[in-house]
Design a protein around this motif. Structure first.
Motif, PDB file in Angstrom:
ATOM      1  N   ARG A 217       0.883  -1.175   0.000  1.00 56.84           N
ATOM      2  CA  ARG A 217       0.000   0.000   0.000  1.00 56.84           C
ATOM      3  C   ARG A 217       0.915   1.219   0.000  1.00 56.84           C
ATOM      4  O   ARG A 217       1.610   1.475   0.980  1.00 56.84           O
ATOM      5  CB  ARG A 217      -0.941  -0.018   1.211  1.00 56.84           C
ATOM      6  CG  ARG A 217      -1.962  -1.158   1.133  1.00 56.84           C
ATOM      7  CD  ARG A 217      -2.800  -1.247   2.398  1.00 56.84           C
ATOM      8  NE  ARG A 217      -3.627  -0.070   2.635  1.00 56.84           N
ATOM      9  CZ  ARG A 217      -4.845   0.125   2.112  1.00 56.84           C
ATOM     10  NH1 ARG A 217      -5.384  -0.796   1.318  1.00 56.84           N
ATOM     11  NH2 ARG A 217      -5.534   1.214   2.392  1.00 56.84           N
ATOM     12  N   LEU A 218       0.921   1.939  -1.118  1.00 56.94           N
ATOM     13  CA  LEU A 218       1.897   2.999  -1.345  1.00 56.94           C
ATOM     14  C   LEU A 218       1.240   4.349  -1.103  1.00 56.94           C
ATOM     15  O   LEU A 218       0.334   4.748  -1.830  1.00 56.94           O
ATOM     16  CB  LEU A 218       2.449   2.890  -2.767  1.00 56.94           C
ATOM     17  CG  LEU A 218       3.682   3.720  -3.114  1.00 56.94           C
ATOM     18  CD1 LEU A 218       4.358   3.125  -4.361  1.00 56.94           C
ATOM     19  CD2 LEU A 218       3.370   5.188  -3.358  1.00 56.94           C
ATOM     20  N   PHE A 219       1.698   5.039  -0.074  1.00 62.73           N
ATOM     21  CA  PHE A 219       1.151   6.344   0.308  1.00 62.73           C
ATOM     22  C   PHE A 219       1.885   7.425  -0.476  1.00 62.73           C
ATOM     23  O   PHE A 219       3.101   7.589  -0.346  1.00 62.73           O
ATOM     24  CB  PHE A 219       1.334   6.567   1.809  1.00 62.73           C
ATOM     25  CG  PHE A 219       0.741   7.843   2.339  1.00 62.73           C
ATOM     26  CD1 PHE A 219      -0.547   7.862   2.868  1.00 62.73           C
ATOM     27  CD2 PHE A 219       1.463   9.026   2.333  1.00 62.73           C
ATOM     28  CE1 PHE A 219      -1.089   9.039   3.375  1.00 62.73           C
ATOM     29  CE2 PHE A 219       0.930  10.205   2.833  1.00 62.73           C
ATOM     30  CZ  PHE A 219      -0.352  10.213   3.355  1.00 62.73           C
ATOM     31  N   ASN A 220       1.151   8.170  -1.293  1.00 67.09           N
ATOM     32  CA  ASN A 220       1.777   9.196  -2.120  1.00 67.09           C
ATOM     33  C   ASN A 220       1.131  10.553  -1.864  1.00 67.09           C
ATOM     34  O   ASN A 220      -0.030  10.759  -2.205  1.00 67.09           O
ATOM     35  CB  ASN A 220       1.669   8.831  -3.603  1.00 67.09           C
ATOM     36  CG  ASN A 220       2.748   9.522  -4.425  1.00 67.09           C
ATOM     37  OD1 ASN A 220       3.106  10.661  -4.142  1.00 67.09           O
ATOM     38  ND2 ASN A 220       3.262   8.841  -5.429  1.00 67.09           N
ATOM     39  N   PRO A 221       1.880  11.500  -1.270  1.00 63.59           N
ATOM     40  CA  PRO A 221       1.335  12.827  -1.021  1.00 63.59           C
ATOM     41  C   PRO A 221       1.555  13.790  -2.185  1.00 63.59           C
ATOM     42  O   PRO A 221       1.194  14.966  -2.096  1.00 63.59           O
ATOM     43  CB  PRO A 221       2.147  13.290   0.191  1.00 63.59           C
ATOM     44  CG  PRO A 221       3.502  12.697  -0.067  1.00 63.59           C
ATOM     45  CD  PRO A 221       3.243  11.353  -0.721  1.00 63.59           C
ATOM     46  N   SER A 262      -3.992   4.302   7.137  1.00 60.68           N
ATOM     47  CA  SER A 262      -4.167   3.752   5.789  1.00 60.68           C
ATOM     48  C   SER A 262      -3.390   2.457   5.584  1.00 60.68           C
ATOM     49  O   SER A 262      -3.463   1.858   4.525  1.00 60.68           O
ATOM     50  CB  SER A 262      -3.737   4.775   4.732  1.00 60.68           C
ATOM     51  OG  SER A 262      -2.344   5.029   4.814  1.00 60.68           O
ATOM     52  N   ARG A 263      -2.643   2.034   6.592  1.00 64.51           N
ATOM     53  CA  ARG A 263      -1.868   0.794   6.572  1.00 64.51           C
ATOM     54  C   ARG A 263      -0.838   0.793   5.455  1.00 64.51           C
ATOM     55  O   ARG A 263      -0.527  -0.234   4.844  1.00 64.51           O
ATOM     56  CB  ARG A 263      -2.781  -0.437   6.459  1.00 64.51           C
ATOM     57  CG  ARG A 263      -3.929  -0.447   7.454  1.00 64.51           C
ATOM     58  CD  ARG A 263      -4.746  -1.721   7.422  1.00 64.51           C
ATOM     59  NE  ARG A 263      -5.166  -2.133   6.099  1.00 64.51           N
ATOM     60  CZ  ARG A 263      -6.168  -1.590   5.408  1.00 64.51           C
ATOM     61  NH1 ARG A 263      -6.860  -0.572   5.934  1.00 64.51           N
ATOM     62  NH2 ARG A 263      -6.491  -2.045   4.215  1.00 64.51           N
ATOM     63  N   ALA A 264      -0.281   1.961   5.185  1.00 64.59           N
ATOM     64  CA  ALA A 264       0.709   2.089   4.113  1.00 64.59           C
ATOM     65  C   ALA A 264       1.979   1.315   4.445  1.00 64.59           C
ATOM     66  O   ALA A 264       2.414   1.275   5.599  1.00 64.59           O
ATOM     67  CB  ALA A 264       1.039   3.559   3.887  1.00 64.59           C
TER      68      ALA A 264
END
Length: 324
Positions: A217-221, A262-264
């Protein structure tokens, strides 16, 4: 990982990913009660995304849009942006993302330079589009999306016929504009093959940045008008069965809460993000994350050790340009 060759189109890759990873999440939005949409967060599975993309593609096709057309999207960093982009690309339509922070002059330039056939925007952005069209030589049609119903789209008929032929790997998928720091922004034309190759390259790396199929799970801001979020990280997740967690923008005070809830497993960053996170007071959220690594560019060398010691994961640097 799905099979991607030099001849694969984005539509073909999407179909293969939906078939293989149907129940996995493809797109997510972390909860944020202060946001004006998806305050409780959103999870969209590959199956759900595939159905919505197919419905959007039918609407575009029925309105006469197809191979050779260009459509500008001003949908900010919402999931709708990627759903529309994939629908457009499936039909051989080139997507032109619009920076939501553009001033009127910058928006005028993009419209005239890209010569898009249609602009699709949020209702809140319609006034700024209409103002710009007062100044532009090129006058594309404009429509808005329904923020409450992704597939409710009233499309004006295309003003010119689509090109004959089939979508292929060399078909333009996006025109991404550079920042214009040394002159007018350059419109970089990225093909289906280019975009998929970027994701395949990322998903095939080893070592610290190895990708676990169906688990990431890739968190991208970073914004979806930028090559990092809409191309590099998104297609990495698509070809490997992962999920892109797309927040609306970087907020230092909310970063760890959004990352943790978000379980990133992966985060992306730019250089400015790291010192701002280090300046934040310690919080319980920064100890609840499950991040394996961060991927980005521009961190001062002396900050790496301090960040990694405090937050417990490595920062891996890479460098790239939209133009190449």
């Amino acid at each position: 990982m799905i099979t991607v060759t030099d001849e694969t189109t984005i539509g073909e890759a999407l179909q293969a990913a939906v078939a293989r990873y149907a129940d996995n999440s493809l797109l997510a939005v972390p909860a944020n009660p202060r946001r004006d949409y998806a305050q409780d967060g959103v999870e969209i599975s590959y199956r759900e995304a595939g159905a919505q993309i197919a419905a959007l593609a039918r609407l575009y096709s029925e309105a006469g849009y197809g191979l050779g057309h260009r459509v500008a999207l001003l949908l900010e960093s919402r999931p709708e942006h990627m759903l529309h982009k994939l629908a457009l690309n499936t039909l051989g339509i080139c997507c032109v993302p619009v920076n939501p922070d553009y001033r009127r002059r910058e928006l005028n330039y993009l419209i005239d330079h890209s010569k898009v056939d249609l602009i699709v925007c949020l209702p809140s952005r319609l006034a700024s589009i209409q103002e710009s069209l007062e100044d532009t030589r090129h006058k594309p049609a404009v429509t808005t999306v329904d923020p409450l119903n992704t597939t409710a789209l009233q499309l004006p008929k295309a003003s010119r016929a689509a090109q004959a032929g089939e979508v292929n790997a060399d078909t333009p998928a996006s025109v991404l504009y550079t920042s214009g720091t040394t002159g007018q922004p350059k419109g970089c034309v990225l093909s289906h093959a280019y975009e998929l190759a970027a994701g395949k390259w990322y998903a095939s790396q080893t070592g610290f940045v190895s990708i676990q199929e169906g688990k990431e799970r890739l968190f991208n801001p970073l914004p979806l008008f930028h090559v990092n979020a809409s191309i590099l990280s998104f297609y990495c997740m698509l070809v490997s069965g992962g999920c892109q967690v797309q927040t609306d923008r970087f907020q230092p005070s909310r970063w760890w809460e959004e990352v943790a809830t978000s379980r990133a497993t992966i985060v992306h960053y730019l250089g400015v993000i790291i010192p701002l996170l280090l300046k934040q007071p310690e919080s319980e959220w920064e100890k609840k994350h499950v991040i394996r690594f961060g991927y980005g560019a521009g961190v001062e060398p002396q900050l790496h050790a301090a960040f990694e010691q405090r937050f417990g994961f490595p920062l891996i640097e890479l460098w790239g340009m939209t133009e190449v």
